[in-house]
Design an enzyme around this catalytic site. Structure first.
Site, PDB file in Angstrom:
ATOM      1  N   HIS A 221     -58.945  30.634  44.323  1.00 14.08           N
ATOM      2  CA  HIS A 221     -58.422  31.549  43.295  1.00 14.08           C
ATOM      3  C   HIS A 221     -59.244  32.835  43.162  1.00 14.08           C
ATOM      4  O   HIS A 221     -58.831  33.751  42.443  1.00 14.08           O
ATOM      5  CB  HIS A 221     -58.377  30.863  41.930  1.00 14.08           C
TER       6      HIS A 221
ATOM      7  N   ASP B 259     -53.551  22.743  48.095  1.00 13.08           N
ATOM      8  CA  ASP B 259     -53.841  22.578  46.665  1.00 13.08           C
ATOM      9  C   ASP B 259     -52.551  22.821  45.870  1.00 13.08           C
ATOM     10  O   ASP B 259     -51.707  23.621  46.273  1.00 13.08           O
ATOM     11  CB  ASP B 259     -54.914  23.588  46.260  1.00 13.08           C
TER      12      ASP B 259
ATOM     13  N   HIS C 209     -52.082  24.347  43.165  1.00 11.83           N
ATOM     14  CA  HIS C 209     -52.003  25.706  42.616  1.00 11.83           C
ATOM     15  C   HIS C 209     -51.937  26.722  43.755  1.00 11.83           C
ATOM     16  O   HIS C 209     -52.485  26.493  44.839  1.00 11.83           O
ATOM     17  CB  HIS C 209     -53.234  26.002  41.750  1.00 11.83           C
TER      18      HIS C 209
HETATM   19 ZN   LIG Z   1     -55.641  23.396  42.146  1.00 16.26          ZN
END
Ligand SMILES: [Zn+2]
Length: 308
Positions: free
Chosen positions: A122, A159, A161
């Site tokens: 991220h 993942d 996300h």
């Molecule tokens: Zn995640």
């Protein structure tokens, strides 16, 4: 050739406030689960600042140094914190994936797993977010390209996300193909199909909430694997998050441990066909301790099987 397990105790000194999902116990459980496996255990070096500068500007690194607390916590964004051990942990996490690339490309090991935290996918060019400080997977890809002289590196991010940070860092890097699957809608909100990179070098695969292994397998068989094979990578980096597991508290996909094993085995088979089995995998998310450690063990077990 063996499979390397690259980690460092400094990754346990990155502490988050009570109740934070990205906690020390995650890595402790992963390392405990991997204990019985036949792995070449490697101590992660610290990445050099020059390595970090391949994807982040110097101003970002100095901002993190300035924010770094001598005690207690510094809050970097809504859910990203630094403790006194966080910078060392972040440099070890980046160093672990870079060492993994070095070892795999030199032929010392067949493949490598970096058991690290903080995670990385991220972190955007100048923005820490989502528990992440440095973009470990993108750093690994750039290191393979710029330091080792490879021409094509793929990053596969499973993942739950969206790998918004890796997408940001590799948006206009045409020597890379980023394939990222994610639950949608879900935080951070990005990851639509039309986000495809400056050169069509990004494949986003949104998966609907409550979908499971069948939908995942269909998406990877139908979209991801053909793209990966057409790209002909010389190395595959995996952003291995285990929060698509049905028991994970942060998301709503229903993957089983066997789904993670299947996906890993398929990626290993593709790597065997295309790039002599070269894979460097790095830990991202996964917030149910039992699901995380069990699925991670299944993932690393498949890496070991592929190295025999
Ligand atoms: Zn995640």
């Amino acid at each position: 050739m063996p499979t390397a397990l690259i980690t460092h105790a400094d990754c346990l000194t990155h502490v988050t406030p009570d109740g934070h999902p990205e906690r020390v116990a995650r890595l402790e459980h992963v390392l405990h689960a991997l204990e019985p496996l036949d792995l070449l255990r490697v101590s992660a070096p610290m990445a050099a600042e020059d390595d970090i500068l391949r994807v982040h500007p110097a101003s970002y690194v100095s901002d993190l140094r300035n924010a770094h607390p001598n005690d207690g916590f510094a809050q970097i964004d809504a859910d990203t914190f630094m403790s006194p051990g966080s910078l060392d942990a972040a440099f070890r996490a980046a160093g672990a994936v870079l060492r993994g690339v070095d070892m795999v490309l030199s032929g010392e090991v067949q493949n490598a797993f970096a058991a690290i935290r903080p995670p990385g996918h991220h972190a955007e060019t100048e923005t820490a977010m989502g528990f992440c400080l440095f973009g470990n997977a993108a750093l690994a890809a750039k290191h393979a390209l710029d330091h080792h002289g490879l021409s094509r590196v793929a990053v596969v991010d499973f993942d739950v996300h969206h790998g918004n940070g890796t997408q940001d860092l590799l948006w206009d890097e045409k020597r890379t193909l980023l394939i990222t699957s994610q639950q949608m809608p879900l935080w951070p909100g990005s990851g639509r199909v039309d986000e495809d990179g400056a050169y069509g070098n990004i494949l986003n695969i949104p998966l609907p909430p409550d979908s499971g292994g069948d939908e995942m397998r269909a998406a990877y068989l139908g979209q991801a694997f053909p793209r990966l094979r057409a790209f002909k990578p010389e190395l595959i980096i995996i952003s291995a998050g285990f929060d698509a597991h049905r028991d994970d508290p942060l998301a709503n996909l229903n993957w089983s441990t066997q789904d993670f094993a299947w996906l890993t085995a398929e990626l290993c088979a593709i790597a065997q066909d295309l790039c002599a089995g070269r894979i460097v995998s790095t830990l991202e998310g996964g917030y149910d301790l039992n699901a995380l450690s069990t699925a991670c063990k299944a993932h690393v077990t498949e890496l070991i099987k592929a190295s025999l």
